[in-house]
Design a protein around this motif. Structure first.
Motif, PDB file in Angstrom:
ATOM      1  N   GLY A 100       4.145  -1.318   4.088  1.00  9.91           N
ATOM      2  CA  GLY A 100       5.254  -1.335   3.149  1.00  9.91           C
ATOM      3  C   GLY A 100       6.535  -1.654   3.893  1.00  9.91           C
ATOM      4  N   MET A 101       7.561  -2.173   3.139  1.00 16.85           N
ATOM      5  CA  MET A 101       8.789  -2.570   3.813  1.00 16.85           C
ATOM      6  C   MET A 101       9.931  -2.655   2.807  1.00 16.85           C
ATOM      7  SD  MET A 101      10.938  -5.429   4.591  1.00 16.85           S
ATOM      8  CE  MET A 101       9.992  -6.949   4.536  1.00 16.85           C
ATOM      9  N   ARG A 102      11.152  -2.347   3.292  1.00 12.83           N
ATOM     10  CA  ARG A 102      12.324  -2.495   2.443  1.00 12.83           C
ATOM     11  C   ARG A 102      13.558  -2.652   3.336  1.00 12.83           C
ATOM     12  NH1 ARG A 102      13.213   0.941  -3.099  1.00 12.83           N
ATOM     13  NH2 ARG A 102      14.869  -0.370  -3.975  1.00 12.83           N
ATOM     14  N   VAL A 103      14.502  -3.455   2.861  1.00 14.09           N
ATOM     15  CA  VAL A 103      15.725  -3.716   3.618  1.00 14.09           C
ATOM     16  C   VAL A 103      16.906  -3.086   2.861  1.00 14.09           C
ATOM     17  CG1 VAL A 103      17.239  -5.486   4.595  1.00 14.09           C
ATOM     18  CG2 VAL A 103      14.766  -5.872   4.512  1.00 14.09           C
TER      19      VAL A 103
ATOM     20  N   VAL B 282      19.323  -2.041   7.814  1.00 14.28           N
ATOM     21  CA  VAL B 282      18.081  -1.487   8.367  1.00 14.28           C
ATOM     22  C   VAL B 282      16.898  -2.083   7.607  1.00 14.28           C
ATOM     23  CG1 VAL B 282      16.704   0.581   8.777  1.00 14.28           C
ATOM     24  CG2 VAL B 282      19.191   0.675   9.024  1.00 14.28           C
ATOM     25  N   THR B 283      15.936  -2.566   8.375  1.00 11.65           N
ATOM     26  CA  THR B 283      14.651  -2.960   7.805  1.00 11.65           C
ATOM     27  C   THR B 283      13.672  -1.821   8.061  1.00 11.65           C
ATOM     28  OG1 THR B 283      15.078  -5.305   8.208  1.00 11.65           O
ATOM     29  CG2 THR B 283      12.780  -4.633   7.847  1.00 11.65           C
ATOM     30  N   LEU B 284      13.284  -1.133   7.004  1.00 12.33           N
ATOM     31  CA  LEU B 284      12.359  -0.008   7.116  1.00 12.33           C
ATOM     32  C   LEU B 284      10.949  -0.518   6.911  1.00 12.33           C
ATOM     33  CD1 LEU B 284      12.814   3.491   5.513  1.00 12.33           C
ATOM     34  CD2 LEU B 284      10.631   2.310   5.413  1.00 12.33           C
ATOM     35  N   GLN B 285      10.121  -0.357   7.907  1.00 12.75           N
ATOM     36  CA  GLN B 285       8.731  -0.789   7.820  1.00 12.75           C
ATOM     37  C   GLN B 285       7.804   0.425   7.957  1.00 12.75           C
ATOM     38  OE1 GLN B 285       8.810  -3.515  11.190  1.00 12.75           O
ATOM     39  NE2 GLN B 285       8.648  -5.265   9.785  1.00 12.75           N
ATOM     40  N   VAL B 286       6.745   0.439   7.154  1.00 12.59           N
ATOM     41  CA  VAL B 286       5.677   1.423   7.292  1.00 12.59           C
ATOM     42  C   VAL B 286       4.464   0.685   7.830  1.00 12.59           C
ATOM     43  CG1 VAL B 286       4.257   3.168   6.162  1.00 12.59           C
ATOM     44  CG2 VAL B 286       6.599   2.756   5.357  1.00 12.59           C
ATOM     45  N   LEU B 287       4.030   1.039   9.039  1.00 15.62           N
ATOM     46  CA  LEU B 287       2.919   0.359   9.700  1.00 15.62           C
ATOM     47  C   LEU B 287       1.755   1.333   9.874  1.00 15.62           C
ATOM     48  CD1 LEU B 287       5.007  -1.329  12.566  1.00 15.62           C
ATOM     49  CD2 LEU B 287       4.523  -2.240  10.281  1.00 15.62           C
ATOM     50  N   ASP B 288       0.543   0.796  10.003  1.00 19.09           N
ATOM     51  CA  ASP B 288      -0.613   1.667  10.214  1.00 19.09           C
ATOM     52  C   ASP B 288      -0.637   2.235  11.634  1.00 19.09           C
ATOM     53  OD1 ASP B 288      -1.154  -0.694  11.497  1.00 19.09           O
ATOM     54  OD2 ASP B 288      -3.259  -0.793  10.859  1.00 19.09           O
TER      55      ASP B 288
ATOM     56  N   ALA C 162       0.832  -1.206   0.000  1.00 23.61           N
ATOM     57  CA  ALA C 162       0.000   0.000   0.000  1.00 23.61           C
ATOM     58  C   ALA C 162       0.864   1.252   0.000  1.00 23.61           C
ATOM     59  CB  ALA C 162      -0.942  -0.011   1.211  1.00 23.61           C
ATOM     60  N   VAL C 163       1.988   1.203   0.712  1.00 23.62           N
ATOM     61  CA  VAL C 163       2.972   2.294   0.710  1.00 23.62           C
ATOM     62  C   VAL C 163       4.276   1.734   0.170  1.00 23.62           C
ATOM     63  CG1 VAL C 163       4.264   3.931   2.120  1.00 23.62           C
ATOM     64  CG2 VAL C 163       1.877   3.423   2.686  1.00 23.62           C
ATOM     65  N   GLN C 164       4.801   2.345  -0.859  1.00 26.07           N
ATOM     66  CA  GLN C 164       6.037   1.872  -1.475  1.00 26.07           C
ATOM     67  C   GLN C 164       7.221   2.688  -0.959  1.00 26.07           C
ATOM     68  OE1 GLN C 164       6.045   1.387  -5.722  1.00 26.07           O
ATOM     69  NE2 GLN C 164       3.858   0.904  -5.795  1.00 26.07           N
TER      70      GLN C 164
END
Length: 230
Positions: A223-226, A209-215, A129-131
């Motif tokens: 959304g998530m990216r490492v 770093v694991t970047l997570q976007v949570l509600d 949902a969020v990139q």
């Protein structure tokens, strides 16, 4: 016979004196009118008009008038000063409104520039949902500095509220460990640039770093990216 025809004439020594003059009637009427007018004025003044002021009362009244005139002048000066301050305030308000309008235009142009830059970035391979279109991390002075570009579908009607959660893996005193940093509140529109710094544990050397976007904190992942720390 001739002598008998003459009669004796009486001698009057006061016969040549004039009779005394009388006072003219118009003068009498004039004096009476003046007297009646003066009496009328006194009667009206005593009966209907306010009482006459004494010298002390007149002085007090004059002093009161002067105080009232001084107060009126002070109020007039205060009114002029207030009008001047109002004019200055209105001018400052207009200047601030113009500055705000200029800032909004600059923000709109910057948003358009960020949007164009985000459009040129490669898509997030994980989707969501969020990139997470791009992100950069570096450690400095015991803090992790982050700079990320997030995006959503351009059809989104309003910003999406959520949190940015950074999970950092690395080593501390020669031991591999993972640290979850304090979540950061974000509002994600079509394109959002997020940057800042978060403190790291003492002696921790971050590597990835694991970047997570949570509600919400510990909530659903949007959304998530490492990425590696540089």
């Amino acid at each position: 016979m001739l002598a008998a025809s003459f009669k004796p004439v009486a001698f009057n020594p006061y016969g040549s004196r004039r009779k005394p003059r009388r006072v003219p009637r118009w003068l009498v009427l004039l004096l009476i009118g003046l007297g009646a007018g003066a009496a009328g004025v006194l009667f009206v003044q005593e009966r209907y008009l306010p009482p006459r002021l004494s010298a002390g009362e007149t002085a007090s009244l004059r002093a009161s008038f002067e105080r009232a005139e001084s107060e009126r002048q002070r109020l007039s000066n205060d009114l002029q000063e207030t009008a001047r301050q109002l004019h200055v305030a209105l001018a400052d308000k207009k200047a601030l409104a113009d500055e705000l309008a200029g800032s909004r235009q600059s923000a709109d142009r910057l948003r358009e520039s960020v949007g164009a830059l985000a459009a040129a970035l490669p898509p997030d391979p994980r989707g969501g949902a969020v990139q997470v279109r791009a992100a950069k991390f570096n450690a400095e002075s015991g803090s992790l500095h982050y700079d990320a570009v997030l995006s959503r579908d351009r059809g989104a009607s309003r910003p999406l509220a959520g949190v940015l959660q950074l999970v950092v893996s690395g080593s501390r005193h020669g031991t591999t460990s993972t640290v979850k940093l304090q979540p950061v509140a974000v509002q994600v529109g079509s394109v959002e640039s997020v940057r800042g710094a978060l403190p790291l544990p003492e002696g921790f050397d971050p590597q990835q770093v694991t970047l997570q976007v949570l509600d919400k904190p510990d909530g659903r992942q949007l959304g998530m990216r490492v990425l590696n720390v540089k």
